[in-house]
Design a protein around this motif. Structure first.
Motif, PDB file in Angstrom:
ATOM      1  N   THR A   1       0.849  -1.192   0.000  1.00  0.00           N
ATOM      2  CA  THR A   1       0.000   0.000   0.000  1.00  0.00           C
ATOM      3  C   THR A   1       0.881   1.237   0.000  1.00  0.00           C
ATOM      4  O   THR A   1       1.766   1.376   0.848  1.00  0.00           O
ATOM      5  CB  THR A   1      -0.918   0.015   1.237  1.00  0.00           C
ATOM      6  N   GLN A   2       0.649   2.108  -0.957  1.00  0.00           N
ATOM      7  CA  GLN A   2       1.391   3.355  -1.024  1.00  0.00           C
ATOM      8  C   GLN A   2       0.582   4.476  -0.394  1.00  0.00           C
ATOM      9  O   GLN A   2      -0.624   4.604  -0.627  1.00  0.00           O
ATOM     10  CB  GLN A   2       1.692   3.723  -2.479  1.00  0.00           C
ATOM     11  N   ILE A   3       1.264   5.295   0.409  1.00  0.00           N
ATOM     12  CA  ILE A   3       0.654   6.497   0.970  1.00  0.00           C
ATOM     13  C   ILE A   3       1.433   7.698   0.458  1.00  0.00           C
ATOM     14  O   ILE A   3       2.646   7.788   0.641  1.00  0.00           O
ATOM     15  CB  ILE A   3       0.653   6.471   2.513  1.00  0.00           C
ATOM     16  N   VAL A   4       0.739   8.602  -0.210  1.00  0.00           N
ATOM     17  CA  VAL A   4       1.347   9.829  -0.718  1.00  0.00           C
ATOM     18  C   VAL A   4       0.889  10.980   0.169  1.00  0.00           C
ATOM     19  O   VAL A   4      -0.314  11.248   0.282  1.00  0.00           O
ATOM     20  CB  VAL A   4       0.955  10.077  -2.183  1.00  0.00           C
ATOM     21  N   LEU A   5       1.847  11.651   0.787  1.00  0.00           N
ATOM     22  CA  LEU A   5       1.572  12.732   1.738  1.00  0.00           C
ATOM     23  C   LEU A   5       1.795  14.083   1.065  1.00  0.00           C
ATOM     24  O   LEU A   5       2.901  14.372   0.592  1.00  0.00           O
ATOM     25  CB  LEU A   5       2.496  12.610   2.952  1.00  0.00           C
ATOM     26  N   VAL A   6       0.766  14.910   1.035  1.00  0.00           N
ATOM     27  CA  VAL A   6       0.850  16.212   0.360  1.00  0.00           C
ATOM     28  C   VAL A   6       0.547  17.314   1.375  1.00  0.00           C
ATOM     29  O   VAL A   6      -0.573  17.396   1.897  1.00  0.00           O
ATOM     30  CB  VAL A   6      -0.134  16.292  -0.820  1.00  0.00           C
ATOM     31  N   PRO A   7       1.509  18.177   1.674  1.00  0.00           N
ATOM     32  CA  PRO A   7       1.275  19.242   2.650  1.00  0.00           C
ATOM     33  C   PRO A   7       0.498  20.401   2.046  1.00  0.00           C
ATOM     34  O   PRO A   7       0.397  20.547   0.833  1.00  0.00           O
ATOM     35  CB  PRO A   7       2.689  19.667   3.038  1.00  0.00           C
ATOM     36  N   GLY A   8      -0.022  21.247   2.919  1.00  0.00           N
ATOM     37  CA  GLY A   8      -0.780  22.405   2.476  1.00  0.00           C
ATOM     38  C   GLY A   8       0.104  23.607   2.178  1.00  0.00           C
ATOM     39  O   GLY A   8       1.302  23.479   1.899  1.00  0.00           O
ATOM     40  N   PHE A   9      -0.499  24.774   2.232  1.00  0.00           N
ATOM     41  CA  PHE A   9       0.178  26.020   1.864  1.00  0.00           C
ATOM     42  C   PHE A   9       1.510  26.194   2.591  1.00  0.00           C
ATOM     43  O   PHE A   9       1.639  25.861   3.767  1.00  0.00           O
ATOM     44  CB  PHE A   9      -0.717  27.216   2.190  1.00  0.00           C
TER      45      PHE A   9
ATOM     46  N   LEU B   1       3.506  33.444   4.130  1.00  0.00           N
ATOM     47  CA  LEU B   1       2.966  33.089   5.441  1.00  0.00           C
ATOM     48  C   LEU B   1       2.814  34.331   6.314  1.00  0.00           C
ATOM     49  O   LEU B   1       1.843  34.464   7.063  1.00  0.00           O
ATOM     50  CB  LEU B   1       3.883  32.079   6.128  1.00  0.00           C
ATOM     51  N   ALA B   2       3.756  35.261   6.217  1.00  0.00           N
ATOM     52  CA  ALA B   2       3.727  36.451   7.069  1.00  0.00           C
ATOM     53  C   ALA B   2       2.440  37.244   6.912  1.00  0.00           C
ATOM     54  O   ALA B   2       1.996  37.920   7.845  1.00  0.00           O
ATOM     55  CB  ALA B   2       4.930  37.337   6.754  1.00  0.00           C
ATOM     56  N   ALA B   3       1.799  37.146   5.745  1.00  0.00           N
ATOM     57  CA  ALA B   3       0.586  37.921   5.494  1.00  0.00           C
ATOM     58  C   ALA B   3      -0.590  37.452   6.346  1.00  0.00           C
ATOM     59  O   ALA B   3      -1.535  38.209   6.573  1.00  0.00           O
ATOM     60  CB  ALA B   3       0.217  37.843   4.014  1.00  0.00           C
ATOM     61  N   VAL B   4      -0.539  36.211   6.791  1.00  0.00           N
ATOM     62  CA  VAL B   4      -1.680  35.663   7.546  1.00  0.00           C
ATOM     63  C   VAL B   4      -1.274  35.103   8.892  1.00  0.00           C
ATOM     64  O   VAL B   4      -2.123  34.637   9.659  1.00  0.00           O
ATOM     65  CB  VAL B   4      -2.387  34.552   6.731  1.00  0.00           C
ATOM     66  N   TYR B   5       0.023  35.146   9.204  1.00  0.00           N
ATOM     67  CA  TYR B   5       0.529  34.469  10.404  1.00  0.00           C
ATOM     68  C   TYR B   5      -0.164  34.935  11.679  1.00  0.00           C
ATOM     69  O   TYR B   5      -0.642  34.120  12.476  1.00  0.00           O
ATOM     70  CB  TYR B   5       2.040  34.665  10.529  1.00  0.00           C
ATOM     71  N   ASP B   6      -0.246  36.227  11.876  1.00  0.00           N
ATOM     72  CA  ASP B   6      -0.828  36.745  13.114  1.00  0.00           C
ATOM     73  C   ASP B   6      -2.297  36.339  13.249  1.00  0.00           C
ATOM     74  O   ASP B   6      -2.759  35.971  14.336  1.00  0.00           O
ATOM     75  CB  ASP B   6      -0.699  38.264  13.182  1.00  0.00           C
ATOM     76  N   ALA B   7      -3.029  36.387  12.151  1.00  0.00           N
ATOM     77  CA  ALA B   7      -4.440  36.005  12.179  1.00  0.00           C
ATOM     78  C   ALA B   7      -4.595  34.521  12.479  1.00  0.00           C
ATOM     79  O   ALA B   7      -5.473  34.112  13.255  1.00  0.00           O
ATOM     80  CB  ALA B   7      -5.105  36.351  10.857  1.00  0.00           C
ATOM     81  N   GLU B   8      -3.741  33.693  11.873  1.00  0.00           N
ATOM     82  CA  GLU B   8      -3.802  32.251  12.127  1.00  0.00           C
ATOM     83  C   GLU B   8      -3.483  31.950  13.590  1.00  0.00           C
ATOM     84  O   GLU B   8      -4.122  31.102  14.228  1.00  0.00           O
ATOM     85  CB  GLU B   8      -2.810  31.510  11.219  1.00  0.00           C
ATOM     86  N   LEU B   9      -2.493  32.642  14.122  1.00  0.00           N
ATOM     87  CA  LEU B   9      -2.115  32.437  15.519  1.00  0.00           C
ATOM     88  C   LEU B   9      -3.243  32.854  16.457  1.00  0.00           C
ATOM     89  O   LEU B   9      -3.581  32.148  17.414  1.00  0.00           O
ATOM     90  CB  LEU B   9      -0.847  33.232  15.819  1.00  0.00           C
ATOM     91  N   GLU B  10      -3.860  33.978  16.151  1.00  0.00           N
ATOM     92  CA  GLU B  10      -4.916  34.510  17.012  1.00  0.00           C
ATOM     93  C   GLU B  10      -6.166  33.644  16.992  1.00  0.00           C
ATOM     94  O   GLU B  10      -6.828  33.481  18.032  1.00  0.00           O
ATOM     95  CB  GLU B  10      -5.267  35.938  16.584  1.00  0.00           C
ATOM     96  N   ASP B  11      -6.505  33.076  15.839  1.00  0.00           N
ATOM     97  CA  ASP B  11      -7.759  32.317  15.779  1.00  0.00           C
ATOM     98  C   ASP B  11      -7.611  30.879  16.267  1.00  0.00           C
ATOM     99  O   ASP B  11      -8.572  30.109  16.250  1.00  0.00           O
ATOM    100  CB  ASP B  11      -8.364  32.351  14.371  1.00  0.00           C
ATOM    101  N   GLY B  12      -6.410  30.503  16.686  1.00  0.00           N
ATOM    102  CA  GLY B  12      -6.226  29.207  17.322  1.00  0.00           C
ATOM    103  C   GLY B  12      -5.813  28.083  16.406  1.00  0.00           C
ATOM    104  O   GLY B  12      -5.658  26.949  16.848  1.00  0.00           O
ATOM    105  N   SER B  13      -5.597  28.363  15.121  1.00  0.00           N
ATOM    106  CA  SER B  13      -5.254  27.273  14.208  1.00  0.00           C
ATOM    107  C   SER B  13      -3.867  26.703  14.506  1.00  0.00           C
ATOM    108  O   SER B  13      -3.557  25.581  14.096  1.00  0.00           O
ATOM    109  CB  SER B  13      -5.332  27.733  12.758  1.00  0.00           C
ATOM    110  N   MET B  14      -3.031  27.456  15.224  1.00  0.00           N
ATOM    111  CA  MET B  14      -1.699  26.977  15.582  1.00  0.00           C
ATOM    112  C   MET B  14      -1.656  26.370  16.979  1.00  0.00           C
ATOM    113  O   MET B  14      -0.583  26.206  17.568  1.00  0.00           O
ATOM    114  CB  MET B  14      -0.678  28.101  15.444  1.00  0.00           C
TER     115      MET B  14
END
Length: 243
Positions: free
Chosen positions: A3-11, A120-133
């Motif tokens: 079985t092959q598993i192909v892992l593809v990361p996001g942005f 990433l810098a364009a959205v980093y603070d918003a991502e951190l604030e909304d809890g996604s990290m």
């Protein structure tokens, strides 16, 4: 098990994002390939890369000789991942959507993006604030900032064109991390554009893994176990690899 598993990361991410997940899956006998999609190389980033080019890379990584092929897409990688299913649903036996979902025809992540790329810098603070990290250590956050590559603008802005309804029957598992599966279901029913695919695909199972949006770092053992289970071979988090 062949079985092959192909892992593809996001942005913003390359194959390195799976460094704590891939070995756990290989230890269980899976053939694992982690991808860096076109445009996201740390040494030669290309802001002109397109969704079609990224889908090409996924297709090229799928082993036609494998008895079973499992495609794992994280976050924005669901876009080229869904394009692959639309091109040829027989290429993939099961899809694992990590804190994401298959997309619908006409979907664009941000059709209003004017820039050639999205750093990433364009959205980093918003991502951190909304809890996604959530659950990421300071060291992991620093590595993320240091290694992130600007996301090619076309992959954010261009709407996908999907025509092959057979894609809707490809079985999949949605691993819900940043918010629970119950919220996924509610938001999809309310018409959230990024979850429209949930109302179209006919063979999806939703499972919960509470953490942030990057479980490959915050809960790699648990994520590997969930992927292995979705692939058809349960991997118990506390069990040692076979000898």
């Amino acid at each position: 098990m062949n079985t092959q598993i192909v892992l593809v990361p996001g942005f913003w991410l390359g194959a390195w994002a799976w460094d704590e997940v891939a070995p756990r899956l290989r230890d269980r006998g899976f053939a694992v390939d982690a991808l860096t999609l076109p445009g996201l190389s740390e040494t030669s980033p290309d802001p002109s890369a397109t969704v079609d080019q990224q889908a090409d890379a996924i297709v090229a990584a799928l082993d036609p000789q494998a008895a079973r092929r499992v495609l794992v897409v994280h976050s924005g990688a669901a876009v080229p991942g869904t394009v692959v299913l639309d091109r040829d649903p027989t290429l993939v036996d099961h899809v694992v959507y990590v804190d994401t979902a298959p997309v619908a025809d006409g979907y664009a992540i941000n059709a209003e993006l004017d820039d050639d790329s999205l750093p990433l810098a364009a959205v980093y603070d918003a991502e951190l604030e909304d809890g996604s990290m959530r659950d990421l250590t300071d060291a992991q956050l620093q590595t993320f900032r240091d290694r992130a590559v600007p996301q090619p603008g076309a992959t954010v802005r261009e709407p996908v064109v999907l025509r092959n309804d057979a894609r809707l029957d490809v079985p999949g598992t949605v691993i819900c991390t940043a918010f629970p599966s119950s919220d996924y279901t509610v938001y999809a029913a309310q018409g959230a554009p990024f979850l429209r695919g949930l109302t179209e695909f006919r063979r999806l199972e939703l499972v919960d893994l509470p953490t942030g949006h990057w479980p490959m770092w915050s809960k790699p053992a648990e994520l590997a176990a969930a992927i292995a289970t979705a692939a058809g071979f349960p991997l118990h988090v506390d069990s040692p690899p076979p000898r």
